[in-house]
Design a protein around this motif. Structure first.
Motif, PDB file in Angstrom:
ATOM      1  N   MET A 192       0.835  -1.187   0.000  1.00 19.84           N
ATOM      2  CA  MET A 192       0.000   0.000   0.000  1.00 19.84           C
ATOM      3  C   MET A 192       0.878   1.248   0.000  1.00 19.84           C
ATOM      4  SD  MET A 192      -2.943   1.384   0.087  1.00 19.84           S
ATOM      5  CE  MET A 192      -3.555   3.026   0.358  1.00 19.84           C
ATOM      6  N   VAL A 193       0.656   2.132  -0.957  1.00 20.66           N
ATOM      7  CA  VAL A 193       1.440   3.367  -1.064  1.00 20.66           C
ATOM      8  C   VAL A 193       0.473   4.544  -0.965  1.00 20.66           C
ATOM      9  CG1 VAL A 193       2.938   4.756  -2.523  1.00 20.66           C
ATOM     10  CG2 VAL A 193       3.185   2.262  -2.524  1.00 20.66           C
ATOM     11  N   ARG A 194       0.583   5.312   0.089  1.00 23.60           N
ATOM     12  CA  ARG A 194      -0.273   6.487   0.259  1.00 23.60           C
ATOM     13  C   ARG A 194       0.576   7.750   0.168  1.00 23.60           C
ATOM     14  NH1 ARG A 194      -4.496   6.881   4.825  1.00 23.60           N
ATOM     15  NH2 ARG A 194      -5.451   8.222   3.240  1.00 23.60           N
ATOM     16  N   ILE A 195       0.063   8.753  -0.539  1.00 22.64           N
ATOM     17  CA  ILE A 195       0.821   9.985  -0.697  1.00 22.64           C
ATOM     18  C   ILE A 195       0.047  11.228  -0.274  1.00 22.64           C
ATOM     19  CG2 ILE A 195       2.289   9.086  -2.541  1.00 22.64           C
ATOM     20  CD1 ILE A 195       0.485  10.633  -4.526  1.00 22.64           C
ATOM     21  N   LEU A 196      -1.269  11.121  -0.073  1.00 19.38           N
ATOM     22  CA  LEU A 196      -2.036  12.298   0.323  1.00 19.38           C
ATOM     23  C   LEU A 196      -1.783  12.611   1.792  1.00 19.38           C
ATOM     24  CD1 LEU A 196      -5.507  11.757  -1.406  1.00 19.38           C
ATOM     25  CD2 LEU A 196      -3.530  13.052  -2.226  1.00 19.38           C
ATOM     26  N   PRO A 197      -1.658  13.885   2.143  1.00 10.68           N
ATOM     27  CA  PRO A 197      -1.433  14.246   3.544  1.00 10.68           C
ATOM     28  C   PRO A 197      -2.640  13.910   4.403  1.00 10.68           C
ATOM     29  CG  PRO A 197      -1.846  16.210   2.217  1.00 10.68           C
ATOM     30  CD  PRO A 197      -1.713  15.068   1.259  1.00 10.68           C
ATOM     31  N   ARG A 208      -6.934  -3.620  -5.341  1.00  5.08           N
ATOM     32  CA  ARG A 208      -5.640  -3.583  -6.020  1.00  5.08           C
ATOM     33  C   ARG A 208      -4.975  -2.208  -6.013  1.00  5.08           C
ATOM     34  NH1 ARG A 208      -8.054  -7.998  -8.702  1.00  5.08           N
ATOM     35  NH2 ARG A 208      -6.495  -9.625  -9.176  1.00  5.08           N
ATOM     36  N   GLY A 209      -5.718  -1.153  -5.782  1.00  5.34           N
ATOM     37  CA  GLY A 209      -5.180   0.184  -5.941  1.00  5.34           C
ATOM     38  C   GLY A 209      -4.680   0.808  -4.655  1.00  5.34           C
ATOM     39  N   ASP A 210      -3.938   1.878  -4.832  1.00  2.89           N
ATOM     40  CA  ASP A 210      -3.524   2.735  -3.713  1.00  2.89           C
ATOM     41  C   ASP A 210      -4.444   3.936  -3.577  1.00  2.89           C
ATOM     42  OD1 ASP A 210      -1.066   1.216  -3.253  1.00  2.89           O
ATOM     43  OD2 ASP A 210      -0.392   2.092  -5.144  1.00  2.89           O
ATOM     44  N   GLY A 211      -5.263   4.173  -4.605  1.00  6.78           N
ATOM     45  CA  GLY A 211      -6.186   5.300  -4.587  1.00  6.78           C
ATOM     46  C   GLY A 211      -7.307   5.073  -5.576  1.00  6.78           C
ATOM     47  N   ASP A 268      -6.971  -6.034 -14.236  1.00  4.12           N
ATOM     48  CA  ASP A 268      -6.655  -6.548 -12.899  1.00  4.12           C
ATOM     49  C   ASP A 268      -5.242  -7.122 -12.873  1.00  4.12           C
ATOM     50  OD1 ASP A 268      -9.176  -5.881 -11.969  1.00  4.12           O
ATOM     51  OD2 ASP A 268      -9.990  -7.903 -12.187  1.00  4.12           O
ATOM     52  N   GLU A 269      -4.937  -7.952 -13.871  1.00  6.00           N
ATOM     53  CA  GLU A 269      -3.621  -8.582 -13.886  1.00  6.00           C
ATOM     54  C   GLU A 269      -2.528  -7.574 -14.220  1.00  6.00           C
ATOM     55  OE1 GLU A 269      -1.481 -12.078 -16.346  1.00  6.00           O
ATOM     56  OE2 GLU A 269      -3.417 -12.594 -15.433  1.00  6.00           O
ATOM     57  N   THR A 270      -2.849  -6.590 -15.055  1.00  4.04           N
ATOM     58  CA  THR A 270      -1.865  -5.555 -15.381  1.00  4.04           C
ATOM     59  C   THR A 270      -1.455  -4.787 -14.133  1.00  4.04           C
ATOM     60  OG1 THR A 270      -2.714  -5.320 -17.638  1.00  4.04           O
ATOM     61  CG2 THR A 270      -1.443  -3.479 -16.750  1.00  4.04           C
ATOM     62  N   ILE A 271      -2.423  -4.452 -13.289  1.00  5.39           N
ATOM     63  CA  ILE A 271      -2.100  -3.740 -12.044  1.00  5.39           C
ATOM     64  C   ILE A 271      -1.193  -4.605 -11.171  1.00  5.39           C
ATOM     65  CG2 ILE A 271      -3.049  -2.786  -9.911  1.00  5.39           C
ATOM     66  CD1 ILE A 271      -5.562  -2.038 -11.552  1.00  5.39           C
ATOM     67  N   ASP A 272      -1.530  -5.874 -11.033  1.00 11.27           N
ATOM     68  CA  ASP A 272      -0.682  -6.769 -10.233  1.00 11.27           C
ATOM     69  C   ASP A 272       0.737  -6.817 -10.795  1.00 11.27           C
ATOM     70  OD1 ASP A 272      -2.923  -7.303  -8.723  1.00 11.27           O
ATOM     71  OD2 ASP A 272      -3.338  -9.239  -9.668  1.00 11.27           O
ATOM     72  N   ALA A 273       0.842  -6.915 -12.119  1.00 13.13           N
ATOM     73  CA  ALA A 273       2.163  -6.969 -12.745  1.00 13.13           C
ATOM     74  C   ALA A 273       2.919  -5.653 -12.562  1.00 13.13           C
ATOM     75  CB  ALA A 273       2.015  -7.296 -14.225  1.00 13.13           C
ATOM     76  N   ARG A 282     -12.180  -2.666   1.589  1.00 12.48           N
ATOM     77  CA  ARG A 282     -10.813  -2.496   2.102  1.00 12.48           C
ATOM     78  C   ARG A 282     -10.656  -3.062   3.510  1.00 12.48           C
ATOM     79  NH1 ARG A 282      -6.550  -0.888  -1.117  1.00 12.48           N
ATOM     80  NH2 ARG A 282      -5.607   0.224   0.611  1.00 12.48           N
ATOM     81  N   ARG A 283     -11.764  -3.252   4.217  1.00  8.47           N
ATOM     82  CA  ARG A 283     -11.727  -3.804   5.576  1.00  8.47           C
ATOM     83  C   ARG A 283     -10.841  -2.977   6.498  1.00  8.47           C
ATOM     84  NH1 ARG A 283     -11.595 -10.407   4.631  1.00  8.47           N
ATOM     85  NH2 ARG A 283     -13.521 -10.507   3.390  1.00  8.47           N
ATOM     86  N   GLY A 284     -10.990  -1.666   6.399  1.00  8.68           N
ATOM     87  CA  GLY A 284     -10.282  -0.773   7.302  1.00  8.68           C
ATOM     88  C   GLY A 284      -8.952  -0.269   6.801  1.00  8.68           C
ATOM     89  N   ALA A 285      -8.398  -0.870   5.757  1.00 10.14           N
ATOM     90  CA  ALA A 285      -7.126  -0.379   5.219  1.00 10.14           C
ATOM     91  C   ALA A 285      -7.345   0.970   4.545  1.00 10.14           C
ATOM     92  CB  ALA A 285      -6.548  -1.378   4.225  1.00 10.14           C
ATOM     93  N   PRO A 286      -6.460   1.932   4.738  1.00  9.12           N
ATOM     94  CA  PRO A 286      -6.655   3.268   4.166  1.00  9.12           C
ATOM     95  C   PRO A 286      -6.507   3.268   2.645  1.00  9.12           C
ATOM     96  CG  PRO A 286      -4.493   3.114   5.193  1.00  9.12           C
ATOM     97  CD  PRO A 286      -5.213   1.839   5.515  1.00  9.12           C
ATOM     98  N   LEU A 287      -7.083   4.282   2.014  1.00  2.45           N
ATOM     99  CA  LEU A 287      -7.040   4.431   0.561  1.00  2.45           C
ATOM    100  C   LEU A 287      -7.091   5.914   0.252  1.00  2.45           C
ATOM    101  CD1 LEU A 287      -7.311   2.671  -2.140  1.00  2.45           C
ATOM    102  CD2 LEU A 287      -9.736   3.282  -2.050  1.00  2.45           C
ATOM    103  N   ASP A 288      -6.294   6.363  -0.719  1.00  3.03           N
ATOM    104  CA  ASP A 288      -6.338   7.761  -1.151  1.00  3.03           C
ATOM    105  C   ASP A 288      -7.524   7.950  -2.099  1.00  3.03           C
ATOM    106  OD1 ASP A 288      -4.178   8.607   0.333  1.00  3.03           O
ATOM    107  OD2 ASP A 288      -2.721   8.360  -1.285  1.00  3.03           O
TER     108      ASP A 288
END
Length: 311
Positions: free
Chosen positions: A1-6, A208-211, A150-155, A233-239
């Motif tokens: 997970m990569v988050r960049i928003l403040p 699959r996404g970070d945002g 879906d597979e492209t994002i994973d790759a 997301r089950r509680g995991a943060p998302l931008d």
């Protein structure tokens, strides 16, 4: 997970003008504009504290859609690289790259290079695409574009990571023992934001996404979609992002459309703060304008009179 928003702040970005001339959002003056106008606006966004500038993606538009969409769609990698050389802070968003049209290693090469050249400012926005003829011409199965994306994002998560020789094995793509440099500057990798508002796109963003990059959803529809993202997301943060209604700071002397947010900066900011209360972290602002000069004036006014009241 990569988050960049403040955390706890609402930031604002914009789609660049000139690079896409769809009748849905382009202003009349853009058809006669020059690349220098696009660059001046990107530089202004950099100076005025915009979080990102964005560029769309289409390879070719069929004649049946040309009147509505136009055939002017700048290449996002070329355009954002052009902008990167003249800016220093503003992030560079593909909104969105039709990822399924290209092999993940091709995408990784292009966008890793952009991240490297820009000093780590890439946000890779991806989407499924909607123009069948575009897929047909490139030999890509339009009806399978969802699973392929879906597979492209994973790759891409593997190919844009820190490893010079990334590995991935899937149904449509597999690679190992193949090195790519330069690597992205961002570690562990650049963020991947997923575009679209269909149930499949919501699920793809959540799993699959970070945002999430909605595609112009009316604001009254956002809370239910954000709730669905949170459930998946089950509680995991998302931008989470949103595209605002058109904006005109001040009182216009011309027709800007009934949905346009207009008036004093503080009143516009109060309206936009509703997005933050829904859970949105970044808004994409679309200004009404009749010229490049007026757009620059609107950006200045937004930064001076609206942005200080957003948080």
């Amino acid at each position: 997970m990569v988050r960049i928003l403040p955390e706890g702040r609402l930031v604002y970005g914009m789609q660049l003008p000139v690079q896409a001339l769809s009748a849905v959002f382009a202003e009349g003056w853009e058809t006669e504009a020059e690349p220098g106008d696009l660059l001046a606006i990107a530089c202004a966004a950099d100076r005025l504290g915009f979080f990102y500038v964005a560029c769309c993606d289409h390879v070719a538009i069929p004649a049946r859609l040309a009147d509505a969409m136009s055939t002017t769609w700048y290449d996002p990698v070329a355009t954002l690289s052009y902008v990167a050389a003249a800016t220093t802070r503003v992030r560079l968003l593909s909104h969105v790259a039709v990822a399924g049209l290209r092999h993940p290693l091709v995408l990784a090469k292009q966008y890793a290079t952009l991240d490297h050249l820009s000093g780590g400012r890439l946000i890779l926005g991806v989407g499924a695409g909607h123009v069948r003829e575009e897929f047909d011409a490139l030999g890509v199965d339009f009806d399978r574009r969802g699973p392929v994306l879906d597979e492209t994002i994973d790759a891409l998560r593997a190919a844009l990571g820190p490893e010079e020789f990334p590995e991935y094995g899937g149904r449509h793509f597999a690679f190992r023992g193949l090195g790519q440099r330069p690597r992205p500057v961002q570690v562990p990798r650049p963020p991947i934001w997923v575009g679209g508002s269909s149930p499949a796109a919501i699920r793809r963003s959540a799993l699959r996404g970070d945002g999430w990059l909605p595609q112009g959803d009316p604001r009254d529809q956002l809370p239910s979609r954000i709730a669905e993202l949170a459930r998946l997301r089950r509680g995991a943060p998302l931008d989470i992002g949103a595209i605002t209604e058109p904006v005109y700071v001040g009182e216009p002397s011309w027709r800007v459309g009934r949905r346009t947010l207009r008036g004093k900066g503080e009143a516009i900011a109060e309206s936009l703060r509703e997005y933050a209360r829904m859970g949105v972290g970044q808004i994409q602002v679309r200004f009404r304008s009749r010229s490049a000069a007026e757009l620059l004036d609107q950006m200045e006014a937004f930064a001076a009179d609206v942005a200080p009241h957003l948080n």
